[in-house]
Design a protein around this motif. Structure first.
Motif, PDB file in Angstrom:
ATOM      1  N   UNK A  25     -53.363-130.374 -94.037  1.00  0.00           N
ATOM      2  CA  UNK A  25     -54.203-129.512 -93.203  1.00  0.00           C
ATOM      3  C   UNK A  25     -53.947-129.781 -91.721  1.00  0.00           C
ATOM      4  N   UNK A  26     -53.884-131.044 -91.358  1.00  0.00           N
ATOM      5  CA  UNK A  26     -53.629-131.420 -89.963  1.00  0.00           C
ATOM      6  C   UNK A  26     -52.261-130.897 -89.529  1.00  0.00           C
ATOM      7  N   UNK A  27     -51.250-131.082 -90.386  1.00  0.00           N
ATOM      8  CA  UNK A  27     -49.903-130.605 -90.057  1.00  0.00           C
ATOM      9  C   UNK A  27     -49.883-129.092 -89.863  1.00  0.00           C
ATOM     10  N   UNK A  28     -50.557-128.377 -90.760  1.00  0.00           N
ATOM     11  CA  UNK A  28     -50.593-126.920 -90.670  1.00  0.00           C
ATOM     12  C   UNK A  28     -51.298-126.459 -89.399  1.00  0.00           C
ATOM     13  N   UNK A  29     -52.382-127.142 -89.032  1.00  0.00           N
ATOM     14  CA  UNK A  29     -53.106-126.780 -87.805  1.00  0.00           C
ATOM     15  C   UNK A  29     -52.227-126.982 -86.574  1.00  0.00           C
ATOM     16  N   UNK A  30     -51.506-128.090 -86.543  1.00  0.00           N
ATOM     17  CA  UNK A  30     -50.610-128.372 -85.411  1.00  0.00           C
ATOM     18  C   UNK A  30     -49.517-127.309 -85.337  1.00  0.00           C
ATOM     19  N   UNK A  31     -48.951-126.967 -86.494  1.00  0.00           N
ATOM     20  CA  UNK A  31     -47.903-125.949 -86.528  1.00  0.00           C
ATOM     21  C   UNK A  31     -48.449-124.592 -86.077  1.00  0.00           C
ATOM     22  N   UNK A  32     -49.656-124.262 -86.521  1.00  0.00           N
ATOM     23  CA  UNK A  32     -50.270-123.000 -86.134  1.00  0.00           C
ATOM     24  C   UNK A  32     -50.515-122.965 -84.625  1.00  0.00           C
ATOM     25  N   UNK A  33     -50.985-124.065 -84.063  1.00  0.00           N
ATOM     26  CA  UNK A  33     -51.200-124.130 -82.619  1.00  0.00           C
ATOM     27  C   UNK A  33     -49.894-123.904 -81.857  1.00  0.00           C
ATOM     28  N   UNK A  34     -48.806-124.409 -82.401  1.00  0.00           N
ATOM     29  CA  UNK A  34     -47.502-124.194 -81.783  1.00  0.00           C
ATOM     30  C   UNK A  34     -47.123-122.722 -81.764  1.00  0.00           C
ATOM     31  N   UNK A  35     -47.389-122.032 -82.868  1.00  0.00           N
ATOM     32  CA  UNK A  35     -47.077-120.598 -82.919  1.00  0.00           C
ATOM     33  C   UNK A  35     -47.992-119.812 -81.990  1.00  0.00           C
ATOM     34  N   UNK A  36     -49.232-120.220 -81.876  1.00  0.00           N
ATOM     35  CA  UNK A  36     -50.153-119.550 -80.953  1.00  0.00           C
ATOM     36  C   UNK A  36     -49.648-119.704 -79.513  1.00  0.00           C
ATOM     37  N   UNK A  37     -49.194-120.903 -79.171  1.00  0.00           N
ATOM     38  CA  UNK A  37     -48.628-121.123 -77.834  1.00  0.00           C
ATOM     39  C   UNK A  37     -47.385-120.258 -77.620  1.00  0.00           C
ATOM     40  N   UNK A  38     -46.554-120.157 -78.655  1.00  0.00           N
ATOM     41  CA  UNK A  38     -45.342-119.333 -78.557  1.00  0.00           C
ATOM     42  C   UNK A  38     -45.704-117.873 -78.307  1.00  0.00           C
ATOM     43  N   UNK A  39     -46.696-117.373 -79.032  1.00  0.00           N
ATOM     44  CA  UNK A  39     -47.142-115.982 -78.861  1.00  0.00           C
ATOM     45  C   UNK A  39     -47.652-115.757 -77.446  1.00  0.00           C
ATOM     46  N   UNK A  40     -48.474-116.682 -76.970  1.00  0.00           N
ATOM     47  CA  UNK A  40     -48.999-116.550 -75.599  1.00  0.00           C
ATOM     48  C   UNK A  40     -47.889-116.571 -74.559  1.00  0.00           C
ATOM     49  N   UNK A  41     -46.931-117.487 -74.758  1.00  0.00           N
ATOM     50  CA  UNK A  41     -45.821-117.619 -73.818  1.00  0.00           C
ATOM     51  C   UNK A  41     -44.976-116.350 -73.791  1.00  0.00           C
ATOM     52  N   UNK A  42     -44.615-115.862 -74.974  1.00  0.00           N
ATOM     53  CA  UNK A  42     -43.796-114.648 -75.039  1.00  0.00           C
ATOM     54  C   UNK A  42     -44.531-113.457 -74.443  1.00  0.00           C
ATOM     55  N   UNK A  43     -45.805-113.344 -74.748  1.00  0.00           N
ATOM     56  CA  UNK A  43     -46.605-112.231 -74.209  1.00  0.00           C
ATOM     57  C   UNK A  43     -46.671-112.295 -72.690  1.00  0.00           C
ATOM     58  N   UNK A  44     -46.833-113.486 -72.157  1.00  0.00           N
ATOM     59  CA  UNK A  44     -46.929-113.653 -70.706  1.00  0.00           C
ATOM     60  C   UNK A  44     -45.602-113.343 -70.009  1.00  0.00           C
ATOM     61  N   UNK A  45     -44.497-113.602 -70.705  1.00  0.00           N
ATOM     62  CA  UNK A  45     -43.180-113.389 -70.105  1.00  0.00           C
ATOM     63  C   UNK A  45     -42.688-111.949 -70.202  1.00  0.00           C
ATOM     64  N   UNK A  46     -43.355-111.137 -71.014  1.00  0.00           N
ATOM     65  CA  UNK A  46     -42.938-109.743 -71.135  1.00  0.00           C
ATOM     66  C   UNK A  46     -43.203-108.989 -69.832  1.00  0.00           C
ATOM     67  N   UNK A  47     -42.269-108.126 -69.482  1.00  0.00           N
ATOM     68  CA  UNK A  47     -42.401-107.266 -68.296  1.00  0.00           C
ATOM     69  C   UNK A  47     -41.886-105.895 -68.684  1.00  0.00           C
ATOM     70  N   UNK A  48     -42.738-105.083 -69.285  1.00  0.00           N
ATOM     71  CA  UNK A  48     -42.298-103.777 -69.789  1.00  0.00           C
ATOM     72  C   UNK A  48     -41.663-102.892 -68.721  1.00  0.00           C
ATOM     73  N   UNK A  49     -42.193-102.935 -67.525  1.00  0.00           N
ATOM     74  CA  UNK A  49     -41.647-102.077 -66.450  1.00  0.00           C
ATOM     75  C   UNK A  49     -40.220-102.462 -66.081  1.00  0.00           C
ATOM     76  N   UNK A  50     -39.891-103.730 -66.335  1.00  0.00           N
ATOM     77  CA  UNK A  50     -38.536-104.200 -66.037  1.00  0.00           C
ATOM     78  C   UNK A  50     -37.658-104.211 -67.281  1.00  0.00           C
ATOM     79  N   UNK A  51     -38.204-103.746 -68.389  1.00  0.00           N
ATOM     80  CA  UNK A  51     -37.435-103.696 -69.630  1.00  0.00           C
ATOM     81  C   UNK A  51     -37.336-105.030 -70.357  1.00  0.00           C
ATOM     82  N   UNK A  52     -38.183-105.971 -69.979  1.00  0.00           N
ATOM     83  CA  UNK A  52     -38.164-107.285 -70.638  1.00  0.00           C
ATOM     84  C   UNK A  52     -39.215-107.279 -71.740  1.00  0.00           C
ATOM     85  N   UNK A  53     -38.731-107.341 -72.975  1.00  0.00           N
ATOM     86  CA  UNK A  53     -39.621-107.267 -74.128  1.00  0.00           C
ATOM     87  C   UNK A  53     -39.188-108.297 -75.173  1.00  0.00           C
ATOM     88  N   UNK A  54     -40.153-108.860 -75.818  1.00  0.00           N
ATOM     89  CA  UNK A  54     -39.893-109.836 -76.875  1.00  0.00           C
ATOM     90  C   UNK A  54     -40.540-109.373 -78.181  1.00  0.00           C
TER      91      UNK A  54
END
Length: 88
Positions: A25-54
């Motif tokens: 359970x602890x391992x899964x929670x840590x892994x899930x938190x990593x994916x949540x961070x990845x989603x936030x990071x990718x979303x923040x880096x997107x710039x649709x007006x400049x054609x940058x999409x993930x």
């Protein structure tokens, strides 16, 4: 974060003891938190007006996150069944 395919992740067999399930359970929670961070990071880096999409990367990350939510629920349910005993 070690990355496996969705198929490999989905085929994982959960442990059969309380201690191992709690650790998983602890391992899964840590892994899930990593994916949540990845989603936030990718979303923040997107710039649709400049054609940058993930879109593909975000889709994959969201799939892994949802799979982990399911595995966490399944792991908790298995742990609860063990704690309640065979008479329940």
């Amino acid at each position: 974060m070690e990355q496996h395919s969705l198929k490999e992740q989905a085929e994982e067999v959960l442990p059969d003891t309380e201690e191992e399930l709690e650790a998983r359970l602890v391992e899964l929670k840590v892994e899930q938190e990593g994916w949540i961070r990845t989603i936030r990071d990718l979303s923040a880096r997107e710039k649709p007006r400049e054609g940058i999409s993930f879109a593909a990367e975000l889709h994959e990350a969201r799939q892994f996150k949802m799979m982990l939510e399911f595995k966490l629920d399944y792991c908790r349910a298995k742990l609860n069944r063990l704690r309640l005993g065979p008479d329940f």
